[in-house]
Design a protein around this motif. Structure first.
Motif, PDB file in Angstrom:
ATOM      1  N   GLY A 150      -1.966   2.463 -17.953  1.00 28.08           N
ATOM      2  CA  GLY A 150      -2.122   2.630 -19.391  1.00 28.08           C
ATOM      3  C   GLY A 150      -0.955   3.323 -20.057  1.00 28.08           C
ATOM      4  N   ASP A 151       0.068   3.681 -19.288  1.00 34.84           N
ATOM      5  CA  ASP A 151       1.214   4.419 -19.804  1.00 34.84           C
ATOM      6  C   ASP A 151       2.430   3.497 -19.881  1.00 34.84           C
ATOM      7  OD1 ASP A 151       2.737   6.571 -20.673  1.00 34.84           O
ATOM      8  OD2 ASP A 151       2.097   7.906 -19.048  1.00 34.84           O
ATOM      9  N   LYS A 152       3.485   3.974 -20.515  1.00 36.79           N
ATOM     10  CA  LYS A 152       4.751   3.248 -20.575  1.00 36.79           C
ATOM     11  C   LYS A 152       5.755   3.985 -19.698  1.00 36.79           C
ATOM     12  CE  LYS A 152       8.460   1.797 -23.699  1.00 36.79           C
ATOM     13  NZ  LYS A 152       9.007   1.908 -25.089  1.00 36.79           N
ATOM     14  N   ILE A 153       6.166   3.351 -18.624  1.00 42.37           N
ATOM     15  CA  ILE A 153       7.141   3.956 -17.710  1.00 42.37           C
ATOM     16  C   ILE A 153       8.549   3.591 -18.181  1.00 42.37           C
ATOM     17  CG2 ILE A 153       7.986   4.004 -15.338  1.00 42.37           C
ATOM     18  CD1 ILE A 153       5.118   3.351 -14.448  1.00 42.37           C
ATOM     19  N   ASN A 154       9.393   4.594 -18.287  1.00 41.54           N
ATOM     20  CA  ASN A 154      10.755   4.378 -18.775  1.00 41.54           C
ATOM     21  C   ASN A 154      11.809   4.425 -17.674  1.00 41.54           C
ATOM     22  OD1 ASN A 154      10.075   4.226 -21.626  1.00 41.54           O
ATOM     23  ND2 ASN A 154       9.578   6.391 -21.450  1.00 41.54           N
ATOM     24  N   ARG A 155      11.512   5.193 -16.618  1.00 35.53           N
ATOM     25  CA  ARG A 155      12.524   5.338 -15.564  1.00 35.53           C
ATOM     26  C   ARG A 155      11.846   5.659 -14.240  1.00 35.53           C
ATOM     27  NH1 ARG A 155      17.526   9.268 -14.441  1.00 35.53           N
ATOM     28  NH2 ARG A 155      19.204   7.745 -14.492  1.00 35.53           N
ATOM     29  N   VAL A 156      12.349   5.046 -13.184  1.00 37.21           N
ATOM     30  CA  VAL A 156      11.942   5.367 -11.820  1.00 37.21           C
ATOM     31  C   VAL A 156      13.226   5.613 -11.034  1.00 37.21           C
ATOM     32  CG1 VAL A 156      10.757   4.597  -9.736  1.00 37.21           C
ATOM     33  CG2 VAL A 156       9.888   3.905 -11.977  1.00 37.21           C
ATOM     34  N   MET A 157      13.370   6.802 -10.497  1.00 34.67           N
ATOM     35  CA  MET A 157      14.594   7.142  -9.767  1.00 34.67           C
ATOM     36  C   MET A 157      14.203   7.839  -8.478  1.00 34.67           C
ATOM     37  SD  MET A 157      17.951   9.331 -10.977  1.00 34.67           S
ATOM     38  CE  MET A 157      17.156  10.932 -11.120  1.00 34.67           C
ATOM     39  N   GLY A 158      14.720   7.353  -7.342  1.00 35.31           N
ATOM     40  CA  GLY A 158      14.267   7.986  -6.128  1.00 35.31           C
ATOM     41  C   GLY A 158      15.137   7.779  -4.916  1.00 35.31           C
ATOM     42  N   PRO A 277      14.742  17.958  -9.054  1.00 36.61           N
ATOM     43  CA  PRO A 277      13.824  17.954  -7.903  1.00 36.61           C
ATOM     44  C   PRO A 277      14.299  17.099  -6.733  1.00 36.61           C
ATOM     45  CG  PRO A 277      12.585  17.771  -9.939  1.00 36.61           C
ATOM     46  CD  PRO A 277      14.033  17.679 -10.315  1.00 36.61           C
ATOM     47  N   LEU A 278      14.998  15.999  -6.985  1.00 36.75           N
ATOM     48  CA  LEU A 278      15.447  15.140  -5.905  1.00 36.75           C
ATOM     49  C   LEU A 278      16.543  15.778  -5.057  1.00 36.75           C
ATOM     50  CD1 LEU A 278      15.567  11.632  -7.654  1.00 36.75           C
ATOM     51  CD2 LEU A 278      13.876  12.447  -5.993  1.00 36.75           C
ATOM     52  N   ALA A 279      17.245  16.747  -5.618  1.00 39.01           N
ATOM     53  CA  ALA A 279      18.347  17.385  -4.886  1.00 39.01           C
ATOM     54  C   ALA A 279      17.853  18.148  -3.664  1.00 39.01           C
ATOM     55  CB  ALA A 279      19.127  18.306  -5.812  1.00 39.01           C
ATOM     56  N   SER A 280      16.628  18.607  -3.695  1.00 38.90           N
ATOM     57  CA  SER A 280      16.096  19.426  -2.604  1.00 38.90           C
ATOM     58  C   SER A 280      15.384  18.614  -1.530  1.00 38.90           C
ATOM     59  CB  SER A 280      15.125  20.476  -3.163  1.00 38.90           C
ATOM     60  OG  SER A 280      14.027  19.851  -3.804  1.00 38.90           O
ATOM     61  N   VAL A 281      15.408  17.287  -1.644  1.00 44.33           N
ATOM     62  CA  VAL A 281      14.763  16.432  -0.645  1.00 44.33           C
ATOM     63  C   VAL A 281      15.655  16.382   0.591  1.00 44.33           C
ATOM     64  CG1 VAL A 281      13.878  14.124  -0.131  1.00 44.33           C
ATOM     65  CG2 VAL A 281      13.605  15.100  -2.425  1.00 44.33           C
ATOM     66  N   ARG A 282      15.160  16.865   1.703  1.00 38.30           N
ATOM     67  CA  ARG A 282      15.977  17.060   2.899  1.00 38.30           C
ATOM     68  C   ARG A 282      15.615  16.069   4.009  1.00 38.30           C
ATOM     69  NH1 ARG A 282      17.778  22.155   3.649  1.00 38.30           N
ATOM     70  NH2 ARG A 282      19.023  21.127   5.259  1.00 38.30           N
ATOM     71  N   GLU A 283      16.483  16.079   5.042  1.00 39.81           N
ATOM     72  CA  GLU A 283      16.250  15.308   6.252  1.00 39.81           C
ATOM     73  C   GLU A 283      15.944  13.834   5.926  1.00 39.81           C
ATOM     74  OE1 GLU A 283      16.410  16.563   9.502  1.00 39.81           O
ATOM     75  OE2 GLU A 283      17.132  18.478   8.728  1.00 39.81           O
ATOM     76  N   ALA A 284      14.950  13.256   6.588  1.00 38.87           N
ATOM     77  CA  ALA A 284      14.654  11.832   6.423  1.00 38.87           C
ATOM     78  C   ALA A 284      13.510  11.588   5.440  1.00 38.87           C
ATOM     79  CB  ALA A 284      14.320  11.209   7.773  1.00 38.87           C
ATOM     80  N   TYR A 285      13.238  12.558   4.575  1.00 35.39           N
ATOM     81  CA  TYR A 285      12.145  12.412   3.626  1.00 35.39           C
ATOM     82  C   TYR A 285      12.539  11.534   2.445  1.00 35.39           C
ATOM     83  CZ  TYR A 285       8.883  15.588   5.858  1.00 35.39           C
ATOM     84  OH  TYR A 285       7.988  16.149   6.734  1.00 35.39           O
ATOM     85  N   ASN A 286      11.534  10.979   1.797  1.00 34.91           N
ATOM     86  CA  ASN A 286      11.690  10.181   0.585  1.00 34.91           C
ATOM     87  C   ASN A 286      11.070  10.920  -0.592  1.00 34.91           C
ATOM     88  OD1 ASN A 286      11.416   6.638   1.548  1.00 34.91           O
ATOM     89  ND2 ASN A 286      12.714   8.255   2.347  1.00 34.91           N
ATOM     90  N   ALA A 287      11.527  10.602  -1.778  1.00 33.34           N
ATOM     91  CA  ALA A 287      10.907  11.125  -2.991  1.00 33.34           C
ATOM     92  C   ALA A 287      11.254  10.203  -4.149  1.00 33.34           C
ATOM     93  CB  ALA A 287      11.386  12.541  -3.288  1.00 33.34           C
ATOM     94  N   VAL A 288      10.301  10.003  -5.038  1.00 31.81           N
ATOM     95  CA  VAL A 288      10.506   9.136  -6.198  1.00 31.81           C
ATOM     96  C   VAL A 288      10.098   9.889  -7.453  1.00 31.81           C
ATOM     97  CG1 VAL A 288       9.901   6.963  -7.311  1.00 31.81           C
ATOM     98  CG2 VAL A 288      10.165   7.051  -4.825  1.00 31.81           C
ATOM     99  N   PHE A 289      10.992   9.910  -8.427  1.00 31.59           N
ATOM    100  CA  PHE A 289      10.814  10.627  -9.684  1.00 31.59           C
ATOM    101  C   PHE A 289      10.512   9.603 -10.773  1.00 31.59           C
ATOM    102  CE2 PHE A 289      12.430  13.299 -13.236  1.00 31.59           C
ATOM    103  CZ  PHE A 289      11.795  14.492 -12.929  1.00 31.59           C
ATOM    104  N   VAL A 290       9.382   9.753 -11.431  1.00 28.70           N
ATOM    105  CA  VAL A 290       8.933   8.792 -12.443  1.00 28.70           C
ATOM    106  C   VAL A 290       8.871   9.482 -13.800  1.00 28.70           C
ATOM    107  CG1 VAL A 290       7.045   7.263 -13.173  1.00 28.70           C
ATOM    108  CG2 VAL A 290       7.591   7.509 -10.738  1.00 28.70           C
ATOM    109  N   GLU A 291       9.392   8.817 -14.828  1.00 29.98           N
ATOM    110  CA  GLU A 291       9.345   9.336 -16.194  1.00 29.98           C
ATOM    111  C   GLU A 291       8.556   8.358 -17.058  1.00 29.98           C
ATOM    112  OE1 GLU A 291      13.244  10.407 -17.658  1.00 29.98           O
ATOM    113  OE2 GLU A 291      13.913  10.871 -15.629  1.00 29.98           O
TER     114      GLU A 291
END
Length: 430
Positions: A150-158, A277-291
């Motif tokens: 129901g929302d409008k997503i503008n950016r996905v960065m990960g 927040p993505l800068a602190s993702v270490r080792e082999a972990y994944n992270a996705v930032f959604v706006e």
């Protein structure tokens, strides 16, 4: 009341992920039955090497005839974890035609031909679920398809590839070079013997296509995604990043244009501020930032690969699909109503960090600045260090179109005073 007749699951592939799916289905059978409302039964496992010992899987379930397995007619859910485009595509569409829903982890196929899979699923009234195709155990596809519908997503960065994140993290924290960090990743099992798909960004590009399609309700194929690998990232790049208060990550970035009339999808190394927040993702972990407009900023974080994490996502989809079948319903299908065009990389607007090797003599900086001005690229900061007739010049720009930056770099290479363009890196997340 629990239905006593079991729902039957066919497994295509029994490697690292497939064997873990089979194990969890067996060891957690009672819990899965309680959550679904009916028992779930592993009805067949298609493999290439039938003589291989597979602990916990009865020999009578093993077959090399995957086509016959998906055509049986009594199968409720086909789980495809063999990867690649063919025979996976044919097996999936055959499963739909014979009354089975499909759970897949096949990012390459979904990124290349997701539209035809959706169409086949809809034609036969079946489900297509694929949480495990992007970011392993991290719940991401379902939140984008359902929770944020129901929302409008503008950016996905990960960060969507654990191998590359491990390598870049080691380069950042230990000062290791690329080759040394890759060797460590290989020794620990994070990198394949041939790491090309990871380090050249092919894996992340497939995931970016899937994420962009869901986020922006438009069709984005793998060929639409700009891709740049991270094999040229050096220790010097990390030193420059630290001077700017940044680190370097291989990012998948999907954006809606400011006017809302187009989208872009790209994968490349980028400097991001340590405060992001993505800068602190270490080792082999994944992270996705959604706006998103209403939800604001969200981040999804966790293990993005491996047998157990990926199997967790597959099992979650199996539960969802089985519940749908009991209710004689289907989950969300393709949402591509916006039909937005995918813009070229040249239209992307961002900041840049350019490192030049130049002659150490008067007037060089003025020449370089003139080239930037002639191409409409505004300079933010400049750092210069000279020694023995040679100098390095680091230029950080304001936001500019990628095409303008490319023209600038091409012109800089033609200057007699520029000995070489040592590095070009985009700056994101500010």
């Amino acid at each position: 009341m629990m239905r006593t007749r079991p729902l039957k699951v066919a497994l295509l592939g029994c490697g690292v992920v497939g064997s873990e799916v089979a194990r969890i289905m067996t060891t957690h059978a009672d819990d899965l039955a309680a959550r679904i409302g009916a028992p779930v039964e592993l009805a067949g496992v298609a493999v290439r090497r039938p003589d291989k010992v597979r602990a916990g899987i009865p020999a009578e379930l093993i077959t090399t005839d995957a086509t016959a397995l998906v055509k049986r007619g009594d199968i409720d859910v086909v789980v495809e974890v063999i990867g690649g485009v063919e025979p996976a595509r044919t097996l999936i569409t055959t499963a739909f035609a014979h009354g089975a829903s499909v759970v897949s982890a096949n990012k390459a196929l979904l990124a290349q031909d997701g539209a035809s899979l959706y169409a086949a699923a809809q034609e036969h009234g079946q489900d297509l679920y694929y949480e495990a195709a992007v970011a392993g155990a991290i719940p991401l596809i379902r939140p984008l398809r359902e929770s944020l519908a129901g929302d409008k997503i503008n950016r996905v960065m990960g960060i969507v590839n654990g191998t590359t994140n491990f390598i870049l993290d080691k380069m950042d924290t230990s000062g290791a070079g690329y080759s040394e960090a890759l060797d460590e990743a290989t020794a620990l099992g994070y990198a394949e013997a041939d790491p090309t798909a990871d380090v050249e960004g092919f894996d992340a590009a497939a995931k970016a296509a899937i994420l962009a399609g869901i986020a922006f309700h438009t069709r984005v194929r793998l060929d639409d995604v700009y891709r740049e690998g991270m094999t040229e990232v050096t220790a010097a790049d990390f030193a420059s990043a630290k001077q700017m208060g940044c680190t370097i990550k291989l990012l998948a970035i999907c954006e809606r244009a400011a006017d809302g009339e187009s989208v872009t999808a790209r994968v490349h190394p980028a400097m991001i501020p340590l405060s992001h927040p993505l800068a602190s993702v270490r080792e082999a972990y994944n992270a996705v930032f959604v706006e998103a407009d209403a939800a604001g900023q969200l981040m999804f974080y966790g293990p993005g690969a491996g047998g157990s994490p990926t199997a967790s996502a597959v099992l979650g989809d199996i539960v969802a699909v089985c519940r749908n079948r009991l209710n004689e319903a289907t989950g969300p299908g393709e949402s591509a109503y916006t039909q937005l065009p995918v813009s070229s990389m040249g239209e992307v607007v961002t900041r840049y960090h350019i490192s030049l090797d130049v002659a150490d003599k008067p007037g060089v900086l003025a020449q370089v600045a003139t080239v930037f001005a002639e191409h409409g690229v505004s300079i933010d900061t400049v750092r210069q260090k000279g020694k023995d007739g040679e100098a390095s010049l680091v230029v950080v720009t304001h936001r500019a179109p990628d095409a303008a930056l490319s023209g600038t770099v091409e012109a800089l290479r033609k200057l007699d005073t520029v000995r070489g363009v040592a590095s070009i890196m985009r700056v994101e997340g500010e």
